[in-house]
Structure formats: structure tokens, C-alpha cells
Write a protein that holds these residues in place. Structure first.
Motif, PDB file in Angstrom:
ATOM      1  N   VAL A   1       0.591  -1.033  -0.036  1.00  0.00           N
ATOM      2  CA  VAL A   1       0.660   0.100   0.043  1.00  0.00           C
ATOM      3  C   VAL A   1       0.797   0.957  -0.015  1.00  0.00           C
ATOM      4  O   VAL A   1       1.493   1.573   0.782  1.00  0.00           O
ATOM      5  CB  VAL A   1      -1.089   0.388   1.531  1.00  0.00           C
ATOM      6  CG1 VAL A   1      -1.852   1.253   1.070  1.00  0.00           C
ATOM      7  CG2 VAL A   1      -1.687  -1.259   1.474  1.00  0.00           C
TER       8      VAL A   1
ATOM      9  N   ALA B   1     -10.251  -1.788   2.488  1.00  0.00           N
ATOM     10  CA  ALA B   1      -9.707  -1.209   3.165  1.00  0.00           C
ATOM     11  C   ALA B   1      -9.321  -1.073   4.555  1.00  0.00           C
ATOM     12  O   ALA B   1      -8.040  -0.836   4.992  1.00  0.00           O
ATOM     13  CB  ALA B   1      -9.765   0.438   3.049  1.00  0.00           C
TER      14      ALA B   1
ATOM     15  N   THR C   1      -7.033   2.500  -3.853  1.00  0.00           N
ATOM     16  CA  THR C   1      -7.640   2.039  -2.169  1.00  0.00           C
ATOM     17  C   THR C   1      -8.778   3.073  -2.180  1.00  0.00           C
ATOM     18  O   THR C   1      -8.250   4.099  -1.997  1.00  0.00           O
ATOM     19  CB  THR C   1      -6.853   1.088  -1.318  1.00  0.00           C
ATOM     20  OG1 THR C   1      -7.267   0.266  -0.611  1.00  0.00           O
ATOM     21  CG2 THR C   1      -5.564   2.348  -0.534  1.00  0.00           C
TER      22      THR C   1
ATOM     23  N   CYS D   1      -3.084   0.339  -3.816  1.00  0.00           N
ATOM     24  CA  CYS D   1      -2.267  -0.977  -3.452  1.00  0.00           C
ATOM     25  C   CYS D   1      -2.319  -1.940  -4.748  1.00  0.00           C
ATOM     26  O   CYS D   1      -2.663  -1.672  -6.030  1.00  0.00           O
ATOM     27  CB  CYS D   1      -3.096  -1.146  -1.891  1.00  0.00           C
ATOM     28  SG  CYS D   1      -4.763  -1.642  -3.184  1.00  0.00           S
TER      29      CYS D   1
END
Ligand SMILES: Cc1cc2nc3c(=O)[nH]c(=O)nc-3n(C[C@H](O)[C@H](O)[C@H](O)COP(=O)(O)OP(=O)(O)OC[C@H]3O[C@@H](n4cnc5c(N)ncnc54)[C@H](O)[C@@H]3O)c2cc1C
Ligand SMILES: Nc1ncnc2c1ncn2[C@@H]1O[C@H](COP(=O)(O)O)[C@@H](O)[C@H]1O
Lengths: 280, 368
Positions: free
Chosen positions: A235, B4, B167, B174
């Protein structure tokens, strides 16, 4: 008629903040709501029930606090609510989510009768994949009707349903057989306010809470993180462009300065724009 | 896709997952792109996917195949021929009159049959209503992973597909892997990838499979199709110039300033998502992850902060110009030109200045 609506509790996206330093999502204190798209599905189900009689069951998989969303759905007039909650479900991607939801729908079928129509929203605002509806349909062998704008006819004797389905470049008028799964398009209806009697009933109603085992899950390895073929590896924040934006310092003539800068960057644009521009 | 909240909950456990591909998946090879036909016309998202598919196939040193599913006859044949011009090494085809209109039942049958027979390692589809309807069903049938609405696709050192998408909840992306299942499936929205150059090339190998269905096997019937009127469709996605406004405009009346500038430039107008939610602008004008993706030559954004969900919709623009009162607004991180100004004040004078600058040319053009 038995109508089943899958709803998801999501954080209110308008109030989400990202931590400026760690770049992680700050979830504390963010209020949760029913996924807005799911309200169109719920209203469509309630309308069919009002017209044809029967019951509306709402189902969600989520943390224990997702009970709030179910209670909200009851205030709108849903008849029964089922919460699927278990730590084994944590970390589910869409494939694992549809395994859990499809299993729970089978259990609901055996307890309260098989649903004639399963509804989902078009997509969620957090997962945002539009895959959960089709996944449930496939697992339960339901005919799949996605992006439905309108249910134009329902024949409970012939067990057929006609819908208007949004497709690329137009609208398909489709007829299929019940039981089916419908994913509703947004802005197709407006969720009702809910009657006072429903609000009172909702406050006292018992919400069925099922663990994986109670829902009838026989293979825990298909649930949650373990049952998810997709893996989030990384991420990260998006990279800035290599060169920062050239900033036009506002002077007396900011508009001219900006236009000059645009045409300096892309000289060809001036001719193209002149061709595009409306003649006055 | 993982939500998320779950990413937030356990990023490390996910990142630690190891690749352990079982033997039965090791035979899965090659990159496939599903060629979507819309009433006999190939949807341009298919060619956009061929461009990125070619890149993945070259990195993996495997073939790129186009998958043509549609009505028997000229249109499907032409789609196959055209696929070679956009870089296909070979074409897999299921052509049958039962496939004239898109129906979930018949299309899943055709696509899963092809996958099970010829075993691709990567399968890409457009994130259109058709592509999403089909991809979700096929991935569930095959019990494999599917990553929706990717903005970037790549293969990493060990040959896995790295699918990147925005995301939830602000400015994050991501990267998602389908480590241990095949095919690795992903959808990409129209206009996210550029259309690759078309090169005239001879027709290559076309492998056909029969559908193996009769009409009575398919329960769902298409009673009719109502095409959209052209006037009802905005040309936002394919416009050369786009002017858009965001919450910084403050009111729906002020949004008229955006429309006026767009008008003078012969441009399409667009907006950020909150304006749609507030009902100021219709949803077909929304730009971003859950709206339209655009690739104009010039994009002017007024009063838009530049959240990732907006950015992914405009990253393909040649020139991004941002007007924002806040010097630190994220939009200045990815725009080419920026000006710290009140859009409500600047837009009218910018409109006048453009009108003055461009009008002599337009008169020449009309005269010529
Ligand atoms: C799942 C999901 C999907 C989403 N999809 C999309 C999508 O497709 N498209 C999209 O756009 N968003 C989308 N969003 C929302 C996105 O995260 C942002 O909330 C949104 O883009 C912000 O819109 P905005 O920039 O107009 O408003 P804000 O973020 O409120 O920004 C307003 C900006 O205007 C500036 N400003 C204020 N006054 C002025 C003035 N007078 N003159 C000039 N500038 C001024 C401010 O400095 C600020 O930068 C999505 C969010 C989620 C969670
Ligand atoms: N955890 C969940 N519980 C119940 N329904 C869900 C859940 N996740 C998704 N859905 C349903 O599936 C639809 C599509 O979700 P998604 O694939 O995440 O975009 C949503 O609109 C919901 O109706």
C-alpha cells in the motif's frame, strides 16, 4: 415472496482521513453507514414486497458493530436481519466474501424459505469491485442480472422476471427465470423514510447473529484471509511527477500569463484550440 | 478485492504471503485479452488492453492472445483480424449466433471453456458493464482472484502479475497479487491505458472452439435493445479538451463558470465526485475512479483538490492545469501547470482571455 438484500456497512467516505505522516487510513471516529448503493437494492426489494406480499431479509457480513446497519435497514421496513460475524471472516477478498454470503443464504433458505430474488448494490464504496453480486449468483446458481435500472415485470406463476439492464451503448430488456440475483443501479429509486411502527419494531427486533459454523460453513479454509486468492502486497502513496508543476505567479494579468504558459508548453494546442473553439 | 479496513488491519500478514504455485497451475502460460464487441463493434478498451497485454507478454516472454467471443460472421472475423494489427500473436475464438447479444450464461460458458482448454496465466478484461458482469462470474467459476479497475499492470521479478489500483479513503494505491491461483485476472477501465499504435499485419493463427449450446439451454432472453441516443451520451471520455470543477467552486451557480469556459474552448465539462453527490452535476460528468477516465490534450481543473480517486481518472492527460487557492493542494503534485488563485475570480477572466485569443483564428477558419 422472499426477497433477500445483501448490504454492507462501510465507513462514510466523506469523513475518511489519511494520516499525513504514515499514509495509513485513520479509521478512529469515522462514522459508518450502509453502503449507499445498497439502499437502491433495499428499496427495490421493499417495493416488490409491498406489491406482491412476502418478506424482505437483509444480510450482512461484517464486524459485530455492523448490527447498526441491519437495524437501520429494519427501520426502513425490512422484516428480518442476519449478521454474519466471525473472526474467521476477517481479511476476506471478494471470492471469500461470496463463499461466506452464499453459505449463509443457503442456511437462510432452509430456515425461512429460498429467496426468489437476491439483491445486491452495484458496488461498494470501499471495496468498489462490483464482484460480490456476480460471485454470489455463480455460487448459488442464480440467474444474474447486473446493472438493473428497472424491474419492469414479475410473473410469480410463470416464475419469470423482466428487467431493463444498462449495458454499453444502450439498455437491454432481459427476461429470465426466478430465482435470480439482481444488482441495482444507483439513482433508480429513493429509500423510503420508514414508518414509525418500523422504527419501534427495529429497536426491539432480534438480529440473528451467526458465526461461520452456525451459518453452515464446512470449510473454514475458504473463509477470510485464508480463502482469498488475492493478496495485497503493498500500500503506497502515488509518486509525484518528476518535475513539480510550473507555478504561474499571479500578477496583474493571471489569465494571460496562464494562457501563455499553456501554449508555451504545448504550442500545437493553440491551433487545435482555435479549430475547436466556438466562433463568436 | 480486499477492503481498506482489512488492509489497515493486517498489512504485514498479507505482504508476507508466499508464492507456492501448485503443479496443476504451472502449465498456465500466456497473456490473454478479452476482445469486447458492442453490437458488432469492438470496444476500444480492448485495444487499450492489447497495448498493456503486449508489454506483459514481452516481459514474460510468452504469447499475447486475443479472445474473440461473439456472433458468427463478419464482425467477429473482423475483430480477430484487427487483433493481429494491435499486437496479438494468436486469436482464440468462439463464434456462434447465440452470442449475438451479451448474455451472462452463454458468455461465461464460452470464456471458461477457452480458459480450461488453453490455460492462460493472465486474463484481462475491460471494466465495462459487460466486462465486469463477465469477469466476476468467470473468476468465481474458476475460483481464482480478480482485481478490479486497475490503473497499472506489471509483472514482477518472479513473473507474477502486479495489479495496482486505488484503495479506499484518500491518496493511496495498493498492489494486489493472485499468487497461487491461475489465471490471474484483472479489469481495467476504458481510457486508463493508451491505445497502442495500429500496424497492418497479416492474419495469424486463429484457434476456434464451438460454444456447445443450443438456444433452449440459455434461460435468459434478450427481449429488445434500446440504443442510447447520441445526444444523451457525453463525449467526455474521448474529448480533446476538458474543463472540470470541484467543491472549491462553492455552489452549483458557480459551476456555470466551468461550463462557460468549456463552451468557449469547444471542450467537454466535468466535475469531481462531491458535485455529483450534491446534485450540482449529473453523474455522467464525474471524472475519476468511479466516474469517467479521460485522456485529453488539455485538462483544466478548477477548485479540485486532487484526491487519488480523481487523479487516476486524469493521469493520462497530456497537459494538466490546476487552479486552486491552496498552495499545498495535492493536485499540484501531478499537474503540469498550476496557479494559486480563486477560481471564482479567475474563471471568468480566463474565459474572456481565451475568447479574445482564439477568436481571430476561428474567424479565419470559418472564412476559409
Ligand atoms: C471509493 C471512492 C471513490 C471515489 N471516486 C471518485 C471519483 O471518481 N472522482 C472524484 O473526483 N472523486 C472520487 N472520490 C472522492 C475523492 O476521494 C475526493 O473526496 C474528491 O475528489 C474531492 O473532491 P474535490 O476536490 O472537488 O473537493 P475537496 O477535496 O473539498 O477540494 C476542494 C479544493 O478546492 C480548493 N478551493 C477552495 N476554494 C477555492 C476557490 N475559490 N478557488 C479555487 N480553489 C478553491 C481547496 O483548496 C481544495 O483543494 C472517491 C472516493 C472514494 C472513497
Ligand atoms: N460484507 C458484505 N456483506 C453483505 N453484502 C456485501 C458485502 N460485501 C459486498 N456486498 C454486496 O455486494 C455488492 C457489491 O460489492 P463489491 O463487490 O464490494 O463492490 C454490495 O453493493 C453489497 O450489496
Amino acid at each position: 415472496m422472499h426477497l433477500l438484500v445483501c448490504i454492507k456497512q462501510v465507513p462514510d467516505s466523506g469523513q475518511i482521513r489519511v494520516h499525513p505522516v504514515t499514509n495509513t487510513i485513520m479509521r478512529q471516529g469515522v462514522p459508518t453507514i450502509i453502503n449507499p448503493y445498497d439502499l437502491f437494492a433495499l428499496e427495490a426489494a421493499l417495493e416488490l414486497r409491498d406489491q406482491f406480499g412476502g418478506e424482505v431479509t437483509v444480510l450482512t457480513m461484517g464486524p459485530p458493530s455492523a448490527e447498526d446497519s441491519l437495524r437501520k435497514a429494519l427501520t426502513f421496513g425490512a422484516d428480518r436481519a442476519v449478521l454474519l460475524t466471525d473472526r474467521f471472516f476477517a481479511g476476506a477478498d471478494t471470492l471469500a466474501t461470496t463463499y461466506a454470503l452464499a453459505t449463509a443464504i443457503r442456511r437462510i433458505s432452509s430456515e425461512f424459505g429460498a429467496p426468489d430474488i437476491v439483491f445486491t448494490g452495484k458496488q461498494t464504496i470501499d471495496g468498489d469491485t462490483a464482484q460480490v453480486g456476480p460471485g454470489i449468483a455463480k455460487r448459488l446458481g442464480l440467474f444474474q442480472l447486473t446493472y438493473v435500472g428497472k424491474i419492469s415485470a414479475l410473473d410469480l406463476h410463470a416464475r419469470t422476471i423482466d428487467v431493463e439492464r444498462r449495458s454499453e451503448g444502450g439498455v437491454q430488456l432481459l427476461r429470465t427465470r426466478l430465482p435470480c440475483l439482481v444488482t441495482m443501479l444507483e439513482a433508480t429509486n429513493q429509500i423510503r423514510r420508514g414508518a414509525m411502527a418500523d422504527a419501534l419494531r427495529a429497536a426491539r427486533a432480534t438480529i440473528l447473529k451467526w458465526s461461520a459454523q452456525q451459518a453452515g460453513v464446512d470449510d473454514i479454509s475458504q473463509c477470510g484471509l485464508r480463502g482469498s486468492p488475492t493478496v495485497v502486497k503493498r500500500v503506497f502513496a502515488p509518486a509525484a511527477r518528476n518535475e513539480k508543476a510550473t507555478m504561474i505567479e499571479p500578477d496583474e494579468q493571471p489569465a494571460e500569463a496562464l494562457i501563455n504558459a499553456i501554449f508555451r508548453c504545448r504550442p500545437a494546442l493553440e491551433i487545435e484550440l482555435a479549430a475547436l473553439a466556438r466562433g463568436y | 478485492m480486499n477492503t481498506a479496513s482489512e488492509i489497515g488491519a493486517s498489512p504485514s500478514s498479507r505482504a508476507a504471503a508466499k508464492k507456492q504455485l501448485s503443479d496443476r497451475f504451472k502449465t498456465y502460460k500466456h497473456v490473454w485479452v478479452f476482445i469486447e464487441q458492442e453490437r458488432g463493434q469492438v470496444h476500444s478498451v480492448s485495444w487499450e488492453l492489447m497495448g498493456v497485454g503486449r508489454k506483459l507478454a514481452d516481459k514474460l516472454k510468452v504469447d499475447l492472445a486475443a479472445v474473440v467471443i461473439g456472433q458468427e460472421g463478419e464482425a467477429s472475423q473482423a475483430a480477430a483480424t484487427e487483433s493481429f494489427c494491435y499486437g496479438a500473436d494468436l486469436v482464440y475464438m468462439v463464434a456462434d449466433d447465440l452470442l449475438k447479444d451479451y448474455r451472462n450464461e452463454s458468455y461465461i460458458k464460452a470464456l471458461t471453456k477457452l480458459v480450461n482448454s488453453y490455460k492462460p496465466e493472465i486474463l484481462l478484461l475491460g471494466a465495462t458493464t459487460l466486462g465486469r458482469d463477465l469477469a466476476g462470474s468467470v473468476a468465481t467459476t474458476l475460483r481464482t482472484g480478480l482485481t478490479a479497475d486497475c490503473t497499472e499492470l506489471d509483472v514482477d521479478a518472479d513473473g507474477s502479475l502486479a495489479a495496482t489500483r486505488p484503495t479506499f479513503g484518500g491518496s493511496l494505491l495498493c498492489t494486489i497479487y493472485t499468487l497461487n491461483y491461475r489465471p490471474q485476472m484483472a479489469t481495467v477501465r476504458p481510457r486508463v491505458m493508451p491505445v497502442p499504435e495500429r500496424c497492418a499485419r497479416p492474419i495469424g493463427r486463429i484457434i476456434t472452439l464451438p460454444l456447445g449450446l443450443v438456444e433452449d439451454d440459455i434461460v435468459t432472453k434478450v427481449l429488445s435493445f434500446l440504443p442510447d441516443r447520441d445526444s444523451a451520451r457525453s463525449n467526455l471520455a474521448y474529448a480533446d479538451v476538458v474543463v472540470a470543477g470541484g467543491l472549491g467552486l462553492g455552489s452549483s451557480e458557480n459551476f456555470r463558470l466551468v461550463r462557460r469556459l468549456a463552451d468557449v474552448l469547444g471542450a467537454e465539462f466535468g466535475c469531481s465526485r462531491p458535485l455529483v453527490q450534491k446534485g450540482w452535476v449529473t453523474s455522467d460528468r464525474q471524472i475519476g475512479q468511479t466516474g469517467k477516465t479521460i485522456r485529453p490534450k488539455l485538462y483544466i481543473a478548477a477548485g479540485i483538490s486532487g484526491a487519488i480517486q480523481h487523479r487516476v481518472g486524469v493521469d493520462g492527460a497530456d497537459l494538466i492545469v490546476a487552479i486552486n487557492t491552496e498552495r499545498n493542494a495535492p493536485i499540484f503534485e501531478f499537474s503540469h501547470l498550476g496557479i494559486v488563485e480563486d477560481a471564482i475570480r479567475l474563471l471568468p477572466i480566463l474565459t474572456e482571455a481565451f475568447r479574445a485569443r482564439l477568436s481571430p483564428h476561428s474567424r479565419d477558419r470559418i472564412a476559409g
